[in-house]
Design a protein around this motif. Structure first.
Motif, short mmCIF file in Angstrom:
data_model
loop_
_atom_site.label_atom_id
_atom_site.label_comp_id
_atom_site.label_asym_id
_atom_site.label_seq_id
_atom_site.Cartn_x
_atom_site.Cartn_y
_atom_site.Cartn_z
N LYS A 271 12.32 -11.05 48.10
CA LYS A 271 13.57 -10.46 48.51
C LYS A 271 14.45 -11.52 49.19
O LYS A 271 14.04 -12.16 50.15
CB LYS A 271 13.34 -9.30 49.48
CG LYS A 271 12.63 -8.10 48.85
CD LYS A 271 13.51 -7.45 47.79
CE LYS A 271 12.86 -6.19 47.25
NZ LYS A 271 13.70 -5.52 46.23
N LEU A 272 15.67 -11.68 48.68
CA LEU A 272 16.56 -12.76 49.11
C LEU A 272 17.63 -12.25 50.07
O LEU A 272 18.27 -11.22 49.85
CB LEU A 272 17.24 -13.37 47.88
CG LEU A 272 18.38 -14.37 48.14
CD1 LEU A 272 17.83 -15.64 48.78
CD2 LEU A 272 19.13 -14.68 46.85
N GLN A 302 8.30 -12.38 51.49
CA GLN A 302 7.21 -11.76 50.73
C GLN A 302 7.32 -12.09 49.24
O GLN A 302 7.47 -11.23 48.39
CB GLN A 302 7.23 -10.25 50.93
CG GLN A 302 7.12 -9.79 52.36
CD GLN A 302 5.81 -10.26 53.02
OE1 GLN A 302 4.76 -10.23 52.40
NE2 GLN A 302 5.89 -10.68 54.28
N GLY A 303 7.24 -13.40 48.92
CA GLY A 303 7.42 -13.82 47.55
C GLY A 303 6.31 -14.72 47.03
O GLY A 303 5.30 -14.96 47.69
N VAL A 304 6.54 -15.21 45.82
CA VAL A 304 5.58 -16.07 45.15
C VAL A 304 6.32 -17.22 44.47
O VAL A 304 7.32 -17.00 43.78
CB VAL A 304 4.78 -15.30 44.08
CG1 VAL A 304 3.78 -16.23 43.38
CG2 VAL A 304 4.05 -14.11 44.70
N THR A 327 1.82 -20.13 44.64
CA THR A 327 1.78 -20.15 46.09
C THR A 327 2.44 -18.90 46.63
O THR A 327 3.65 -18.69 46.41
CB THR A 327 2.51 -21.39 46.65
OG1 THR A 327 1.89 -22.58 46.15
CG2 THR A 327 2.47 -21.39 48.17
N ARG A 328 1.70 -18.07 47.28
CA ARG A 328 2.26 -16.87 47.91
C ARG A 328 2.74 -17.21 49.31
O ARG A 328 2.11 -18.00 50.02
CB ARG A 328 1.22 -15.75 47.96
CG ARG A 328 0.79 -15.28 46.58
CD ARG A 328 -0.13 -14.07 46.64
NE ARG A 328 -0.42 -13.59 45.30
CZ ARG A 328 0.33 -12.71 44.65
NH1 ARG A 328 1.42 -12.21 45.25
NH2 ARG A 328 0.03 -12.32 43.43
N ASP A 351 6.31 -20.67 54.75
CA ASP A 351 5.20 -20.29 55.63
C ASP A 351 4.38 -19.18 54.97
O ASP A 351 4.93 -18.19 54.49
CB ASP A 351 5.74 -19.79 56.98
CG ASP A 351 4.63 -19.60 58.00
OD1 ASP A 351 3.84 -20.53 58.19
OD2 ASP A 351 4.55 -18.51 58.59
N SER A 352 3.08 -19.40 54.92
CA SER A 352 2.17 -18.38 54.41
C SER A 352 1.01 -18.25 55.38
O SER A 352 0.96 -18.93 56.40
CB SER A 352 1.68 -18.74 53.01
OG SER A 352 0.70 -19.76 53.08
N GLY A 353 0.05 -17.44 55.02
CA GLY A 353 -1.08 -17.26 55.91
C GLY A 353 -1.95 -18.49 56.04
O GLY A 353 -2.60 -18.70 57.06
#
Length: 459
Positions: A271-272, A302-304, A327-328, A351-353
C-alpha cells in the motif's frame, strides 16, 4: 465572430427563400463563397461536400462532409442551421440552433474554442445554441468520445452555459462563466479510461477548475484509483506548447497496479502513500507523458520486493551475487526523482522483521540498475552494516557484497577464524573502501553522479 456575420447572413437569406419555396434548391453555387469566408476566419482551408436546404419540420440548411485543415483537423458529417423565422426580417438574425453531427477534431480544437467564445458574435447575427451529437476528440492514437454536448450563448454571443456527456456515462462536465473571467469547470467520472499512455483507469473522480484561453487551471481533484485515493491540483496549458504541472497526493494505493502501467513484470506490492510534484512539457499532446520531471516522497507498507532476496544476499560471499527470491517488508520509504527518463531513489529505508536496508539506487532508461545499500541483519552481530552493490536490470536485479567487504572477510577469517575474525575483517575492508575506494564502489558512485540533473555525459 467575423465568419458568423459574413457567412450566416448568406445562409439565413437562403433559408428565407426556402420558406417561400418549400422544396430543395440547387445550392452548390454558394459553396465556394461559404468555404472562402470560413477559411479566412479559421486560417485553415475549409471544405464542404454538399449544401442542402430542407423545409420540414422547419426550414433549415444542412452542410454535409465539412472539414477544416489540410490534413483535416476537424471533420463533421453534417452541420444543421435552424433559424428563428420571424427574425429573418429583423436587423438581428437569430439562429435557434447550430447542430453538428458526427464531428471529430484533434487537440487544435482545445485552443480554438475558448478563443472563439471570447470573441463573441456580430450584432447582425445571434446564435442561441450549439449542439454536438456523437462527437469525438482525437489525441493522436487515443480519443475522447463519443460524446454529446450542448452550448448555450447569451445575447452578446458569450457562453452562458455548457454541458458534455460521454455516451457510455463515464464522464460528464459542465461549464459556466466565472465572476472574475474565464469559465468555471466541474467534471465527474465513473469507471473512466482517460486517453493517456500508458493506459489509466479511474474508478471515480471529481474535478473543479477554471478554463481560460489556452489553459485549464485545476483547483481541486479528488479520485479513487488503484484501490486508494488521490487528491491534487495543477495547470494544463497549450498556448505555444503543451505543459502540465501540479501536485498529487495518494493514500492506500496498491503500488503493484500503479507500477504495472510502466513495468509489466511487476516487482513490488504493498500500500503506497505518496506526495509528488511534477512537470511535463511537449510540442504535442500525445507525447506529454513521455518525458516527465517529478519529485516524490513515498512510503509503502506491508509489501513484497520480488526478484531479490536481500537477506540471502547479505549472507552470501559469492562474487557473482544473488538473484531471484523475494523480500517481505513492513515499511519501505524513500525519495524519488525522475528526470530525462532516469529514476533516482534516495534516502531509501526498508524495514522487516529480520533486516533493515538503507541506501540509494538509480534506474537508467534501459532499466539497468546501479547503486549501493547498507544491510543490517537483526540479531546477527557478525553481519552488522553489510555494504552491497546493486546491479543487473529492473527485471533481474543482482545484489552482492562490495569487493572490499568480501576481501576483508576472507582475510579476517583466515587470520582470526570465523565469527569474530570475519566480522573484524569485514569492518577493515569497509574502512579501506571508504579511504581508497574500490572499482565497484567507484562505478556506483559515478553512476549516481551521472544521474544528477544537468550532469555531463561520461567520456
Amino acid at each position: 465572430m467575423k465568419w458568423l456575420k459574413r457567412v450566416l447572413l448568406v445562409l439565413l437569406a437562403l433559408v428565407a427563400l426556402l420558406a417561400a419555396v418549400p422544396y430543395f434548391l440547387p445550392l452548390s453555387t454558394y459553396i465556394p463563397i461559404i468555404e472562402g469566408a470560413l477559411s479566412q476566419e479559421f486560417k485553415q482551408p475549409v471544405k464542404i461536400g454538399r449544401l442542402k436546404a430542407a423545409g420540414m419540420p422547419l426550414p433549415h440548411l444542412i452542410l454535409e462532409e465539412v472539414s477544416v485543415g489540410e490534413p483535416a483537423k476537424v471533420t463533421i458529417a453534417a452541420v444543421k442551421l435552424v433559424p428563428e423565422l420571424h427574425s429573418l426580417l429583423d436587423d438581428t438574425k437569430v439562429l435557434r440552433r447550430i447542430e453538428l453531427e458526427g464531428g471529430a477534431g484533434d487537440e487544435w480544437v482545445l485552443d480554438a474554442v475558448p478563443r472563439w467564445l471570447a470573441a463573441g458574435t456580430s450584432p447582425a447575427v445571434r446564435v442561441e445554441r450549439i449542439k454536438l451529437v456523437n462527437s469525438v476528440l482525437r489525441v493522436k492514437k487515443s480519443f475522447i468520445g463519443p460524446f454529446d454536448a450542448d452550448v448555450f450563448l447569451d445575447a452578446g454571443g458569450g457562453l452562458s452555459g455548457a454541458r458534455a456527456d460521454m455516451a457510455d456515462g463515464s464522464l460528464s462536465l459542465t461549464l459556466k462563466p466565472g465572476k472574475q473571467g474565464g469559465y468555471l469547470l466541474d467534471a465527474s467520472a465513473n469507471n473512466w479510461n482517460p486517453p493517456l499512455q500508458p493506459a489509466l483507469h479511474i474508478d471515480a473522480m471529481k474535478l473543479q477548475g477554471r478554463l481560460n484561453t489556452g489553459e485549464l487551471l485545476v483547483n481541486r481533484l479528488d479520485a479513487r484509483v488503484f484501490g486508494g485515493t488521490a487528491a491534487g491540483n495543477g495547470r494544463l496549458a497549450w498556448r505555444k506548447q503543451w505543459q502540465l504541472a501540479g501536485t498529487l497526493n495518494g493514500q492506500d494505493i496498491e503500488i503493484r497496479q500503479l507500477v504495472a502501467l510502466v513495468q509489466p513484470k511487476v516487482a513490488v506490492s504493498g500500500k503506497l502513500k505518496v506526495q509528488a510534484q511534477f512537470t511535463m512539457t511537449s510540442k504535442e499532446a500525445a507525447n506529454l507523458f513521455d518525458n516527465p520531471s517529478a519529485d516524490a516522497d513515498f512510503e509503502v507498507r506491508q509489501g513484497v520486493l520480488r526478484n531479490v532476496d536481500i537477506e540471502k544476499a547479505a549472507k552470501s560471499a559469492g562474487k557473482g551475487g544473488v538473484q531471484g527470491g523475494e523480500t517481505r517488508f513492513e515499511n519501505f520509504t524513500g525519495k524519488l526523482h525522475v528526470e530525462n527518463q532516469m529514476h533516482q531513489l534516495r534516502d531509501l529505508n526498508l524495514d522487516s522483521g529480520m533486516l533493515n536496508a538503507s541506501g540509494a539506487l538509480n534506474i537508467a532508461p534501459d532499466k539497468k540498475l546501479s547503486g549501493m545499500i547498507q544491510v543490517q541483519l537483526k540479531g546477527s552481530a557478525s553481519l552488522v552494516g553489510m555494504p552491497m552493490t546493486v546491479g543487473g536490470t529492473l527485471d533481474s536485479p543482482t545484489l552482492r557484497p562490495t569487493t572490499g567487504t568480501m576481501t576483508g572477510a576472507a582475510v579476517g577469517t583466515l587470520l582470526l577464524g570465523p565469527g569474530m575474525g570475519t566480522s573484524l575483517g569485514m569492518r577493515a575492508g569497509q574502512w579501506i573502501e571508504k579511504l581508497f575506494g574500490t572499482k565497484d564502489v567507484k562505478d556506483n558512485k559515478a553512476a549516481g553522479q551521472a544521474a544528477q540533473p544537468g550532469a555531463k555525459p561520461a567520456k
